[in-house]
Design a protein around this motif. Structure first.
Motif, PDB file in Angstrom:
ATOM      1  N   VAL A 729       0.958  -1.050   0.151  1.00  0.00           N
ATOM      2  CA  VAL A 729      -0.181  -0.055   0.068  1.00  0.00           C
ATOM      3  C   VAL A 729       0.696   1.257  -0.087  1.00  0.00           C
ATOM      4  O   VAL A 729       0.643   2.171  -0.625  1.00  0.00           O
ATOM      5  N   ALA A 730       2.013   1.180   0.747  1.00  0.00           N
ATOM      6  CA  ALA A 730       2.737   2.542   0.746  1.00  0.00           C
ATOM      7  C   ALA A 730       3.546   2.648  -0.649  1.00  0.00           C
ATOM      8  O   ALA A 730       3.444   4.010  -0.958  1.00  0.00           O
ATOM      9  N   SER A 731       3.832   1.503  -1.326  1.00  0.00           N
ATOM     10  CA  SER A 731       4.453   1.750  -2.442  1.00  0.00           C
ATOM     11  C   SER A 731       3.290   2.416  -3.540  1.00  0.00           C
ATOM     12  O   SER A 731       3.721   3.110  -4.505  1.00  0.00           O
ATOM     13  N   GLN A 732       2.069   2.118  -3.246  1.00  0.00           N
ATOM     14  CA  GLN A 732       1.067   2.787  -3.891  1.00  0.00           C
ATOM     15  C   GLN A 732       0.703   4.091  -3.617  1.00  0.00           C
ATOM     16  O   GLN A 732       0.417   5.064  -4.679  1.00  0.00           O
ATOM     17  N   ALA A 733       1.233   4.619  -2.379  1.00  0.00           N
ATOM     18  CA  ALA A 733       1.094   6.078  -1.834  1.00  0.00           C
ATOM     19  C   ALA A 733       2.179   6.841  -2.312  1.00  0.00           C
ATOM     20  O   ALA A 733       1.992   8.074  -2.376  1.00  0.00           O
ATOM     21  N   MET A 734       3.517   6.335  -2.281  1.00  0.00           N
ATOM     22  CA  MET A 734       4.584   6.953  -2.383  1.00  0.00           C
ATOM     23  C   MET A 734       5.443   6.391  -3.425  1.00  0.00           C
ATOM     24  O   MET A 734       5.356   5.229  -3.889  1.00  0.00           O
ATOM     25  N   ASP A 735       6.467   7.146  -3.769  1.00  0.00           N
ATOM     26  CA  ASP A 735       7.688   6.532  -4.602  1.00  0.00           C
ATOM     27  C   ASP A 735       9.013   7.363  -4.367  1.00  0.00           C
ATOM     28  O   ASP A 735       8.888   8.511  -3.387  1.00  0.00           O
ATOM     29  N   ASN A 738      10.412   9.804  -0.862  1.00  0.00           N
ATOM     30  CA  ASN A 738       9.370   9.552   0.461  1.00  0.00           C
ATOM     31  C   ASN A 738       9.268   8.125   0.654  1.00  0.00           C
ATOM     32  O   ASN A 738       9.203   7.821   1.965  1.00  0.00           O
ATOM     33  N   LEU A 739       9.346   7.090  -0.174  1.00  0.00           N
ATOM     34  CA  LEU A 739       8.763   5.746  -0.031  1.00  0.00           C
ATOM     35  C   LEU A 739      10.215   5.026   0.901  1.00  0.00           C
ATOM     36  O   LEU A 739       9.992   4.445   1.648  1.00  0.00           O
ATOM     37  N   GLU A 740      11.379   5.555   0.444  1.00  0.00           N
ATOM     38  CA  GLU A 740      12.495   5.070   1.037  1.00  0.00           C
ATOM     39  C   GLU A 740      12.513   5.533   2.475  1.00  0.00           C
ATOM     40  O   GLU A 740      12.897   4.690   3.367  1.00  0.00           O
ATOM     41  N   MET A 741      12.214   7.144   2.654  1.00  0.00           N
ATOM     42  CA  MET A 741      12.293   7.347   4.070  1.00  0.00           C
ATOM     43  C   MET A 741      11.134   6.531   5.021  1.00  0.00           C
ATOM     44  O   MET A 741      11.444   6.252   6.169  1.00  0.00           O
ATOM     45  N   PHE A 742      10.051   6.440   4.429  1.00  0.00           N
ATOM     46  CA  PHE A 742       8.894   5.771   5.093  1.00  0.00           C
ATOM     47  C   PHE A 742       9.239   4.263   5.711  1.00  0.00           C
ATOM     48  O   PHE A 742       9.277   3.836   6.547  1.00  0.00           O
ATOM     49  N   SER A 743       9.913   3.776   4.615  1.00  0.00           N
ATOM     50  CA  SER A 743      10.226   2.130   4.764  1.00  0.00           C
ATOM     51  C   SER A 743      11.429   2.339   5.821  1.00  0.00           C
ATOM     52  O   SER A 743      11.345   1.286   6.639  1.00  0.00           O
TER      53      SER A 743
END
Length: 858
Positions: A729-735, A738-743
């Motif tokens: 779901v996070a990959s659908q919301a970010m890239d 931003n996705l790297e920081m969240f992960s």
């Protein structure tokens, strides 16, 4: 020559004096022929015997002959030289005589010039003052003579003017006596009947002077006051038998009408010379006002063009529907207005040529003609077109206004380039100024002050509120988060959302809105008709999510408004205009659209922070369109709106500040959603880890077969499944970053939870296998995320933790040599001594001497 006889009886070749100068000076004399002839005469002509009988050749006679010829040539040369010398002497004498003649003539010329100068000086001295010295140079004398000639010419001209003035005055007095005594203008009528344009000009001038005389000498005819009469000599005031003013005015009116009739007749047959003469005369009456008015009023364009300007606007409904549709490309100018403008272009180009040939004051006539064309024809038609467009919708009016101005502006530029009366050169400054003035006056009522930008803002507000109508209804009905700090922060957004919904309802139900406009707004809003109660409209979950096509439509509509604003409104007002449009964009797209979605996502995330079941992460994908739309909006603002405000530093700084504040608000709410999502994930993982059974890592020997078949514990399976779904779901919301920081943040949080989790359970030899399987599953799950290298190294520490439960004492001793300093923490790439002891202390065999010795030695 003498005859010479030889011993053989030969005779001389030629007799004496047989040659003369003529024989050698002839043009036919050839030396070769002369010698051949001499040789032939050397033999006797009666010789009949053959060669055997011929006597030997004797050259002596020939020699003598040549000697005699040579002596004669010498005498001839001397005679020739004497003649040449005589001729040269004659030439010298002639040249001397010629030089003497020239000198004599020169002296005579100088004498004549001196006499002329003396005469000139004497003439000049008669005009000069006594005692003046005479000029010494010839140039000065010549200038003085020229001045005398000029003065004489000027005096003659002055005398001629006085003579003419006297004649005119005599004729003027004669005409005044006639009109004042007998009430007639016989002399003037006689000149008028001659029909010569020059005589008509003279009649006009004399009648004008007679009017002045009448005003002076016949005040009664002019109704002068007593105060004015007191200024005159009472003895000079004579009561006239006839009203001279009426007589003269009738004559001038009649003369003017005759000239106008003559002008009209000449115009009918295209007699430009006669028109020019008539217009010259009529200019003396009232500066050509009457002839200009008659020329314009009787022009076929104004006589036959009334129907074109008065007919109703009857364009097909498809054209108006296209103009009213915000998603359709705007059509061009209204057809009837386009036809009128095209005809005006042809008329002005053709008539300007005729005006220049018919009027000496052609620029004045052309200016009046242009004013009449724009103020009567184009303005009337333009008002009808815009009134029709206004009755359809706000957007139709704006598009029609823009198209009309663009088309008429093109007409103005074409006329300037054509030059009209200056063709093929560009138009004069006066004509260009007139065209620009007429263009400005046509559209001033629609562009004055903030009238235009208010219309643009109103039109965009209508479209935006209709487009987001279902969106605002959906979010106004959804359940808000319970009261708290975050709810208080969202209160302002809720109020803005409610006001947007109310505004949309008011526009859809307004009585002022036209049927077409309501239909367009309903279509934009996604509603079928206007019969249902707007508060009972059914909305779905899809109506409450952000839509990138919707955002593109909003920016497209705004870009069209910006384009119209640049072309229609003043350049000085552009910064203020784009500032108004920026406020609308930040409110409609930034707050009502983007921030509302983020508020809804935050509410959904906050509501699940404390739930015991698995969280619903369906709200998280709304972040991606929010970020994308924000990026589009920011790009449009920075590349279009703010650049257009660069001419006004104050407005530009305010726009930059507003944009920065709006973007920061969106980013802050986005971060809040992500932070809340992390809290939801960590809370769920924490609760799930709390369900881990103590015997999961201390199985009995009889459970060994089942444990071998199982891959991990149920707790591990539940957590990894949830984390995998969260990552998806996070990959659908970010890239990207931003996705790297969240992960990375999520991986570190999960790592810390697991690092402390495995310190809580006793682990036997068989349970160590389960620990390693769980840890391997956890590590594999987190390594699938786009985390950075450092975090990946930290996550790998969990694998080392698993090994501590299954390796023997010797291996433990070997690993204890690479421990980091410190007691606990688990945030580095090496295990600390405290953490090492904590994990080893949970082994079932921790009481054995080998392990105890190891722990004591650390």
């Amino acid at each position: 020559m003498e005859r010479a006889a030889s011993a053989g009886g030969h005779r001389a070749l030629f007799p004496k004096d047989s040659f003369s100068l003529k024989d050698f000076s002839s043009k036919d004399f050839i030396v070769r022929d002369f010698v051949d002839h001499l040789a032939e005469t050397a033999l006797p002509t009666n010789r009949r015997s053959g060669p055997a009988q011929q006597a030997p050749f004797d050259p002596k006679p020939l020699i003598r002959t040549f000697e005699n010829a040579l002596s004669q040539l010498g005498s001839l040369s001397e005679e020739l030289q004497e003649q040449e010398s005589d001729i040269l002497s004659q030439v010298r004498r002639a040249e001397l005589q010629h030089d003497q003649t020239l000198e004599t003539l020169g002296r005579k010329l100088d004498q004549s010039m001196a006499q002329f100068e003396v005469l000139d000086l004497s003439l000049n001295s008669t005009n000069g003052a006594n005692g003046h010295s005479r000029r010494g140079s010839r140039q000065s004398q010549h200038d003085a003579g020229g001045n005398i000639a000029v003065q004489i010419g000027e005096k003659l001209e002055e005398l001629d003017r006085k003579r003419r003035r006297a004649q005119d005055a005599n004729f003027l007095i004669q005409c005044w006596v006639e009109v004042s005594e007998s009430g007639q203008l016989s002399s003037l009528e006689e000149i008028r009947r001659q029909g010569n344009p020059e005589n008509k000009v003279r009649c006009a001038a004399i009648s004008k002077q007679l009017m002045r005389i009448s005003q002076r000498l016949d005040p009664a005819a002019w109704g002068q006051t007593t105060a004015f009469r007191s200024q005159l000599n009472r003895d000079s005031v004579i009561v006239r038998k006839h009203n001279t003013r009426e007589i003269l005015e009738k004559f001038r009116e009649s003369l003017e009408q005759d000239l106008l009739n003559q002008f009209t007749a000449s115009y009918k047959y295209q007699k430009y010379d006669d028109m020019m003469e008539c217009s010259k005369v009529l200019y003396d009456f009232n500066e050509g006002a009457s002839v200009i008015a008659q020329f314009i009023n009787q022009h076929p364009f104004f006589i036959g063009g009334d129907q074109l300007t008065t007919d109703e606007v009857t364009s097909d409904s498809e054209t108006w529907d296209q103009l009213a549709d915000p998603d359709a490309d705007p059509s061009g100018v209204e057809p009837s207005l386009q036809s009128l403008v095209d005809e005006v272009k042809i008329i002005l180009q053709e008539e300007s040529f005729m005006i220049k040939r018919a009027f000496p004051y052609h620029e004045i006539v052309l200016v009046r003609f242009i004013q009449r064309v724009f103020q009567q024809s184009i303005q009337q038609r333009l008002e009808m077109v815009l009134e029709k467009a206004k009755s359809i919708s706000s957007l139709t009016f704006l598009r029609s206004l823009h198209a009309s101005r663009s088309y008429i502006s093109a007409l103005i530029e074409d006329l300037k380039a054509h030059g009209l009366t200056e063709h093929p050169e560009p138009a004069s400054a006066q004509i260009s100024q007139t065209l620009d003035q007429q263009m400005e006056e046509l559209f001033v009522p629609y562009l004055v002050g903030t009238t235009y930008i208010d219309r643009e803002r109103k039109s965009l507000e209508e479209l935006y509120s209709s487009l987001l109508f279902k969106y605002t209804i959906f979010h106004s009905r959804r359940k808000k988060a319970p009261s708290g700090f975050m709810a208080s922060l969202a209160q302002q957004g809720n109020q803005l959302l409610a006001s947007a919904k109310d505004a949309a309802l008011e526009r859809l139900e307004s009585a002022d809105a036209t049927a077409v406009q309501k239909a367009i707004l309903l279509r934009v809003a996604g509603l079928k008709d206007n019969s249902n109660d707007k508060n009972d409209i059914e909305v779905s979950d899809e109506d409450g999510v952000l839509s990138l096509p919707y955002a593109k439509r909003m920016l497209t509509w705004l870009a069209e408004s910006v384009r119209r604003t640049l072309e229609l409104n003043s350049a000085l007002e552009t910064p203020k205009d784009v500032s108004v449009l920026l406020n609308l964009l930040l409110t409609s797209m930034g707050q009502v659209y983007i921030e509302t979605a983020l508020d809804a996502a935050l509410d959904a995330a906050t509501a699940q922070e404390s739930i015991k079941s698995e969280p619903d992460l369906s709200y998280l994908p709304s972040i991606r369109p929010a970020v994308t739309i924000t990026a589009l909006m920011s790009r449009f603002i920075n590349t279009v709106l703010i650049r257009l405000a660069e001419t006004n530093a104050t407005v530009r700084r305010n726009m930059e500040t507003q944009t920065k504040t709006a973007i920061e608000s969106i980013e802050r709410k986005t971060n809040n959603v992500l932070r809340s999502t992390l809290d939801v994930a960590i809370n769920y993982a924490t609760r799930t880890l709390g369900t881990q059974k103590k015997l999961d890592f201390r199985p009995r020997d009889d459970d060994l077969e089942n444990l071998v078949e199982s891959l991990q514990t149920p707790t591990c399976a539940a957590i990894c499944t949830f984390l995998s779904r969260l990552a998806t779901v996070a990959s659908q919301a970010m890239d990207g970053h931003n996705l790297e920081m969240f992960s990375t943040e999520l991986a570190l949080a999960v790592y810390r939870l697991l690092f402390e989790h495995f310190k809580k359970f006793q682990v036997n030899a068989t349970g160590g296998l389960m620990v390693t399987k769980d840890i391997a599953r956890y590590v594999d799950t987190m390594k699938e995320w786009p985390i950075n290298k450092d975090t990946e190294g930290i996550v790998e520490m969990l694998t080392e933790v698993g090994y501590l439960f299954i390796i023997g004492p010797e291996a433990l001793k070997e690993r204890s040599r690479n421990l980091g300093s410190g007691t606990s923490g688990g945030h580095g790439k090496k295990l600390l001594k405290g953490d090492f002891k904590a994990f080893v202390g949970r082994r079932e065999d921790v009481g054995t001497p080998a392990i105890q010795a190891l722990l004591v030695g650390i």
